[in-house]
Design a protein around this motif. Structure first.
Motif, short mmCIF file in Angstrom:
data_model
loop_
_atom_site.label_atom_id
_atom_site.label_comp_id
_atom_site.label_asym_id
_atom_site.label_seq_id
_atom_site.Cartn_x
_atom_site.Cartn_y
_atom_site.Cartn_z
N LEU A 113 28.97 19.81 19.91
CA LEU A 113 29.96 19.87 20.99
C LEU A 113 30.61 18.51 21.23
CD1 LEU A 113 27.96 22.14 23.46
CD2 LEU A 113 30.05 22.77 22.22
N GLU A 116 33.09 17.55 18.47
CA GLU A 116 34.40 18.19 18.68
C GLU A 116 35.27 17.38 19.64
OE1 GLU A 116 33.73 22.11 20.02
OE2 GLU A 116 32.73 22.80 18.18
N LEU A 117 34.63 16.61 20.53
CA LEU A 117 35.36 15.80 21.50
C LEU A 117 35.70 14.42 20.95
CD1 LEU A 117 33.42 16.66 24.80
CD2 LEU A 117 35.54 17.68 23.93
N GLN A 166 28.73 30.10 21.95
CA GLN A 166 29.23 28.76 21.68
C GLN A 166 30.54 28.51 22.40
OE1 GLN A 166 27.69 26.38 20.48
NE2 GLN A 166 29.06 24.87 19.56
N GLY A 167 31.39 29.52 22.47
CA GLY A 167 32.65 29.36 23.17
C GLY A 167 32.44 29.09 24.66
N ARG A 169 29.74 27.75 25.99
CA ARG A 169 29.21 26.39 26.12
C ARG A 169 30.33 25.35 25.99
NH1 ARG A 169 24.48 28.70 23.01
NH2 ARG A 169 25.63 28.21 21.09
N ARG A 170 31.26 25.62 25.08
CA ARG A 170 32.37 24.69 24.88
C ARG A 170 33.22 24.60 26.15
NH1 ARG A 170 34.22 27.01 20.64
NH2 ARG A 170 33.05 25.74 19.14
N ARG A 171 33.43 25.74 26.81
CA ARG A 171 34.21 25.73 28.06
C ARG A 171 33.47 25.00 29.18
NH1 ARG A 171 35.29 31.02 26.34
NH2 ARG A 171 33.89 31.95 27.91
N VAL A 173 31.32 22.51 28.82
CA VAL A 173 31.38 21.07 28.56
C VAL A 173 32.77 20.55 28.91
CG1 VAL A 173 31.33 19.32 26.74
CG2 VAL A 173 29.56 21.09 26.83
N ALA A 174 33.81 21.30 28.55
CA ALA A 174 35.18 20.87 28.86
C ALA A 174 35.39 20.79 30.37
CB ALA A 174 36.19 21.83 28.22
#
Length: 941
Positions: A113, A116-117, A166-167, A169-171, A173-174
């Protein structure tokens, strides 16, 4: 419904995971403002390579990521009702449930994650990897990231949920990144910054996990993340304020107001005048103060703390002592200093193995160790069984919550005291920070950001001294100013300790080679962490200080026949040494005065006490017994009596004779007319000598306080040297585990060489000290016998140092992966900070007349709480009556002496051993009983 992060099974309430992460971020932001000092904030900013505001945002972001590993099928499925809250699509895509502890899951997930950032995750010291390890370490242990194995994308997708998971989790973190304002990607994350951030995250997580924070909010209507974060910011101010962790500004006061003294002595005035200029560059450093006992080193340290904190951007003090008695006395000193500065509402923490008998260990802190809504049963450190801690509260647990282990619980329950702005603790509490135990990052956080004072820095054995050197290296790296105080520090040891600090602070060993780091005695030395350049006390004020504080002590030697293995007071004992003590102190029994006899062992002290009382019936009430094996409340009562009678204020009794063990050596600010002591290493004898006529100079012009026959006489310390049938020094067998035989023989030889000589203190202290304890010392090579004993002593020292080195974490410069701080799986109960010290606690109790009910008191008015969970007041009452005993004395606990079942999961009571009645109890090859006057009496087969 959103994934859950906290639950209360008793009420069937679930709290959203995203909200808990936002709560933790909000508290981290508030702790940045109100808890972290300027020095800590600058350390983090420098370690991340960003400015202050960016460092604050990044810190909150990193902390908020800690529980992202709960957004996995296994965790969400661990509570069926929570699982059913999830949308059907998430449940269908869960796949095969794979158990990965949530702290490890957080770490593995964050590698991808964060990449990706734009975070670098190319190796152990890459910023993205270290941030992932910070998240994985939030329950106390840093874990190793396997970049090509468990943390690889394919493995994560297979074990921790499919694309929907995963999507989501990605949201999350964002969202966390956006709300905390952490848009900048750091180019580095230093080891020191990572440790402080992780420690801060532990505090924030525990505060956010309190039911009072989230339970009411869990019942509220639905709302968005932005609205919740706004609420969290307001709630965080309240939570941090209630935690007692906020920092207060300390205003300057005139010296006489701050310390209650008319004026500073020459050494104190020198520190106050010169330290601001040599420490004024804004960089930390280390100050060494050496002076005789009773000359105000504590006041010097408080003034140095004020100067160093102002120069280094730090606040407060962590004062470390070698003994609990000295910690108790120092606690009183620091508390009076705080009162003089009118720091209302500021708690002075007291942290040691007996601090529960102090006013500093409040019922709130006792309750705080009893549990928190935590998740440690699902962590890689679950074997340690996470205790309560900051903000923890007693109450109902939930599925997945681990009970508290006794030893771990006692330590973590004292975190509130360690994190207080002003803390007094035994040095063991700090040495745990450089061992691979859980929450060592939290201990390092507690030690950073303020001045650390190491009192009686000479008084550690080789094992502990090596740990102190490693601790000093970390303190140098963390930018914490340090003050070392000592009355009897060999030059070589002082030099080694200063170099250890500077090595951690940055200067290379080669840059330090041109300097020596030994102050003149008495005197002071300051070394700047940036350059390593030493600054010393000017010679003129140093000489004036010597003139103003010179005292004369006569050292006399009495060689007495060896009294063999110690016997308990209930058995016949050899009379020679007891008769010698009685004859030496007889004038005090007849003519008045205040004296002490210091015995090597508790059994010898008990026998001496009984003999003196029997010899002087008319003075029996003036003979006082003080040693470590008295019940805590009795020991506190006796200590208070002795301190009040023989302290600086008085009133001084007509007659008092104290029979004690080494507890008299450190921590008691007493004035005695004369002392008799068993042979001990010279440094300890010099410490004892510091109690002789201690207030002579301060009492000038205030009237005669000593017995008439003592006025004008030289203070005398008589040392009893045991001999064999040939008249040669021979150490009794029961002394050998207490002191190195080499140091005893060498001290005896030096005393014999000196003869009956008057010693000027402080003038000759360092010269005598170097003769026995210095390196290199030529005196110990005077005879073949001493040289052989030296070889054996050095072998024992080497063994201790080897044991210590095996359990130490690397210095900051040698850490690659943060997991290097936990390469061994060591619990707090297994960690060793000094050799042979793994005590059990014994609880004397009584049978109520006519029944089998056990009570705390002989009158039978306070029954033991054997059913239900004891209240905080009951816990305090129990602990105040306990006393320590070496674990080797009680290898196994019989069922009849075991703690009641209701206590066995209580972190403060689980390991207590009951001693009911006044009869003997069998443990292995010995029998023990509690005597109401003598304390613990032990007989061996």
């Amino acid at each position: 419904m959103q994934p859950w992060g906290k639950s209360d099974s008793a009420d069937g309430v679930f709290y959203g995971l995203l909200f808990h992460l936002l709560d933790t971020a909000a508290i981290a932001l508030e702790l940045w403002e109100r808890f972290l000092t300027r020095g800590q904030r600058e350390l983090i900013a420098d370690g991340l390579g960003v400015d202050g505001p960016a460092a604050q945002s990044l810190t909150a972001f990193f902390v908020s990521l800690h529980d992202i590993g709960k957004l996995t099928p296994w965790w969400q499925h661990s509570v069926p009702a929570g699982w059913m809250r999830l949308g059907e699509e998430l449940r269908e895509e869960a796949g095969r449930l794979v158990h990965v502890p949530h702290d490890r899951a957080s770490m593995h997930l964050l590698v991808g994650l964060l990449e990706e950032l734009g975070y670098d995750v190319s190796g152990n010291d890459a910023p993205g990897v270290r941030v992932a390890q910070i998240a994985g370490g939030h329950h106390g242990r840093f874990l190793q990231v396997d970049l090509s194995g468990s943390a690889a994308g394919a493995r994560v997708r297979a074990a921790l949920g499919g694309p929907l998971w995963q999507g989501l989790r990605r949201r999350y973190v964002a969202q966390l990144r956006h709300l905390t304002g952490a848009g900048q990607v750091p180019g580095r994350v230093s080891v020191e910054a990572a440790v402080v951030i992780c420690g801060l995250g532990m505090v924030a997580d525990r505060l956010a996990s309190r039911r009072a924070v989230w339970l009411g909010r869990a019942h509220a209507p639905a709302y968005g993340a932005r609205e919740h974060f706004a609420w969290s910011r307001g709630k965080a101010r309240e939570v941090v304020a209630d935690s007692g962790l906020g920092r207060v500004a300390v205003r300057g006061l005139p010296f006489e107001v701050a310390h209650g003294l008319e004026e500073a002595n020459a050494l104190q005035a020198s520190v106050m005048a010169r330290l601001p200029s040599v420490a004024g560059q804004g960089r930390a450093g280390i100050l060494v103060v050496t002076d005789a006992t009773g000359t105000g080193k504590s006041v010097t340290a408080l003034e140095a703390m004020r100067v160093l904190n102002e120069a280094c951007g730090t606040s407060g003090v962590c004062w470390l002592t070698p003994t609990t008695a000295l910690a108790d006395a120092t606690f009183d000193t620091v508390r009076e200093w705080a009162r003089a500065h009118r720091l209302e509402g500021t708690e002075v923490g007291l942290v040691h193995s007996h601090s529960w008998h102090s006013a500093a260990f409040t019922d709130r802190r006792i309750a705080a160790v009893e549990g928190v809504v935590a998740d440690d049963a699902d962590t890689d450190g679950a074997r340690d069984e996470h205790p309560g801690g900051i903000g923890a509260e007693a109450g109902r647990g939930r599925q997945g919550q681990a009970p508290a282990d006794a030893a771990e619980g006692r330590l973590a329950g004292w975190e509130q005291g360690m994190l207080a702005q002003f803390t007094v603790a035994t040095v063991d509490q700090a040495l745990m920070a450089v061992q691979p135990v859980r929450h060592n990052a939290l201990r390092l956080l507690a030690l950073s950001g303020r001045t650390v004072v190491v009192d009686e820095a000479h008084a550690l054995e080789p094992l502990s001294e090596l740990q102190l050197r490693r601790l000093l290296a970390w303190l140098g790296g963390l930018g914490s100013p340090v003050v070392l105080l000592s009355a009897t520090m060999p030059a070589s040891r002082c030099d080694a300790l200063v170099r250890a600090y500077l090595a951690g602070a940055g200067p290379s060993r080669r840059a330090l080679e041109e300097f020596t780091y030994t102050p003149a005695y008495p005197g002071w030395l300051f070394a700047c962490s940036a350059t390593g350049v030493p600054h010393r006390m000017d010679e003129e004020p140093r000489r004036r200080h010597i003139r103003e504080h010179t005292r004369t002590v006569r050292l006399e030697v009495r060689r007495v026949p060896l009294w063999g293995r110690s016997r308990t007071p209930d058995q016949s004992s050899a009379h020679t040494h007891l008769d010698t003590v009685a004859s030496l102190l007889a004038p005090f029994a007849e003519r008045g005065g205040c004296a002490a006899v210091v015995r090597a062992s508790t059994a010898d002290a008990q026998a001496t006490y009984l003999r003196l009382k029997d010899a002087w019936p008319h003075a029996a009430g003036d003979v006082v017994l003080l040693h470590a094996r008295l019940p805590a409340d009795r020991r506190q009562e006796v200590t208070a009596r002795v301190r009040a009678a023989l302290g600086p204020a008085g009133p001084r009794p007509r007659r008092m004779i104290v029979v004690a063990t080494s507890v008299l050596e450190l921590g008691l600010n007493l004035d005695l007319d004369e002392m008799v002591a068993d042979l001990a290493p010279l440094a300890r004898l010099l410490q004892l000598a510091g109690r002789l006529r201690r207030f002579e100079l301060a009492w000038r012009g205030t009237g005669d306080r000593r017995a008439a026959w003592l006025r004008g006489l030289v203070a005398r310390l008589t040392v009893l040297v045991p001999t064999n049938a040939d008249g040669k020094t021979s150490i009794p067998p029961h002394w050998r585990p207490l002191e190195p035989a080499f140091l005893l023989h060498e001290t005896a030889a030096l005393l014999q060489d000196l003869g009956q000589e008057d010693i000027e203190i402080p003038g000759r202290v360092q010269e005598l000290l170097e003769a026995v304890h210095g390196a290199p010392s030529t005196f110990h090579r005077a005879t073949w016998d001493l040289e052989q004993r030296l070889a054996g002593y050095m072998a024992a020292v080497g063994a201790q140092e080897h044991l210590s080195a095996r359990q130490l974490v690397p210095s900051p410069a040698r850490v690659s992966s943060l997991a290097d701080l936990h390469r061994q799986h060591l619990t707090a109960a297994q960690a060793v900070t000094r050799p042979g010290v793994l005590p059990r606690r014994l609880l004397p109790c009584h049978h109520r007349p006519g029944s089998r009910t056990l009570t705390l008191d002989a009158a039978g008015e306070h029954p033991l709480p054997v059913t239900g969970r004891p209240t905080a007041a009951q816990v305090r009452a129990i602990l105040q009556r306990t006393l320590p005993a070496p674990r080797a004395w009680i290898p196994q606990v019989p069922v009849s002496n075991a703690a009641p079942p209701a206590w066995r999961d209580h972190p403060l009571l689980a390991d207590i051993v009951l001693l009911p009645g006044e009869g003997f109890h069998r443990f292995g090859d010995s029998r023990m009983r509690i005597d109401p006057e003598l304390g613990l009496v032990r007989e061996r087969d």
